[in-house]
Design a protein around this motif. Sequence first.
Motif, PDB file in Angstrom:
ATOM      1  N   ALA A 198       0.334  -1.595  -0.289  1.00  0.00           N
ATOM      2  CA  ALA A 198      -0.274  -0.020  -0.259  1.00  0.00           C
ATOM      3  C   ALA A 198       0.784   1.423   0.585  1.00  0.00           C
ATOM      4  O   ALA A 198       1.833   1.161   1.223  1.00  0.00           O
ATOM      5  N   VAL A 199       0.913   2.067  -0.344  1.00  0.00           N
ATOM      6  CA  VAL A 199       1.403   3.441  -0.956  1.00  0.00           C
ATOM      7  C   VAL A 199       0.263   4.327  -1.039  1.00  0.00           C
ATOM      8  O   VAL A 199      -0.781   4.587  -1.748  1.00  0.00           O
ATOM      9  N   THR A 200       1.107   5.843  -0.342  1.00  0.00           N
ATOM     10  CA  THR A 200       0.184   7.262  -0.629  1.00  0.00           C
ATOM     11  C   THR A 200       0.975   8.106  -2.131  1.00  0.00           C
ATOM     12  O   THR A 200       2.295   7.860  -1.376  1.00  0.00           O
ATOM     13  N   LEU A 201       0.607   8.188  -2.904  1.00  0.00           N
ATOM     14  CA  LEU A 201       0.947   9.216  -4.182  1.00  0.00           C
ATOM     15  C   LEU A 201       1.081  10.693  -4.045  1.00  0.00           C
ATOM     16  O   LEU A 201      -0.419  10.479  -4.424  1.00  0.00           O
ATOM     17  N   PHE A 202       1.716  11.718  -4.587  1.00  0.00           N
ATOM     18  CA  PHE A 202       0.979  12.696  -6.156  1.00  0.00           C
ATOM     19  C   PHE A 202       0.523  12.013  -7.040  1.00  0.00           C
ATOM     20  O   PHE A 202       1.402  11.916  -7.494  1.00  0.00           O
ATOM     21  N   THR A 203      -0.901  13.278  -7.474  1.00  0.00           N
ATOM     22  CA  THR A 203      -0.182  12.703  -8.731  1.00  0.00           C
ATOM     23  C   THR A 203       1.050  13.045  -9.701  1.00  0.00           C
ATOM     24  O   THR A 203       1.315  13.784  -9.409  1.00  0.00           O
ATOM     25  N   THR A 207       6.567   5.864  -7.058  1.00  0.00           N
ATOM     26  CA  THR A 207       7.669   5.197  -6.271  1.00  0.00           C
ATOM     27  C   THR A 207       7.600   3.399  -6.653  1.00  0.00           C
ATOM     28  O   THR A 207       7.204   2.926  -7.218  1.00  0.00           O
ATOM     29  N   ARG A 209       8.813   0.156  -4.018  1.00  0.00           N
ATOM     30  CA  ARG A 209       8.589  -1.304  -2.572  1.00  0.00           C
ATOM     31  C   ARG A 209       9.055  -2.547  -3.328  1.00  0.00           C
ATOM     32  O   ARG A 209       8.798  -3.119  -4.511  1.00  0.00           O
TER      33      ARG A 209
END
Length: 211
Positions: A198-203, A207, A209
């Motif tokens: 699970a990742v959180t990214l800006f537009t 990234t 893993r």
Amino acid sequence: GLTVANNTTYLVDNLAIRIYPLSQWLTVTPAAGRILAGMNQDLEVRFKALGMMGGTYAGNVRVLSNDPDESPLVLPATLHVTGAPDLAVNPASLDFDTPFAGATLTRTLTVSNPGTDDLVISGITTTHATVTVDATSFTLPARGARNLTVTWQPTAPMTLAALVRIASNDPDTPVKDVPLTGEALIAPTFSVSPEALAVTLFTNTATSRTL
């Protein structure tokens, strides 16, 4: 005579009919000749049971001559044949190759009776607990055959060196052994870590893993 019919109500699917000629079991030698007045002639009456099924066979010796009141002379002849069963298997051995432990494998063994009387299979056993058969006793008529399913279920890695042992009324080979071979291997396994990502990214970003 023998009538062979097709597409009639007494026939069923997969019904096999074997037709083979009956051998000439009764012969007389010589077959013809001349006997002078006051003389006699010995004849050889030969009985032959080669290739014949067990049972009783009846026939006649017919003597045709120019005797005005004794021709034809008919002499009854009877042959009693004591048949013998014969146990045969195909193939001679079974190889289960190299399965993974926990698998279930089957092989087909054809048991046949090329003999001349009923073959009584009184017992079929195996010498290893992981090997089973789908039948342990049956009767085969002369020239009959049936398939036997042999199943191997290795529960752990192991080398199989076992036998299917068939007991019958075959006078020559009352017990026939069929060798079994195989090598059960350890089944491959795999795991992943972590078990979720699970990742959180800006537009317009990215990234990575490691899995």
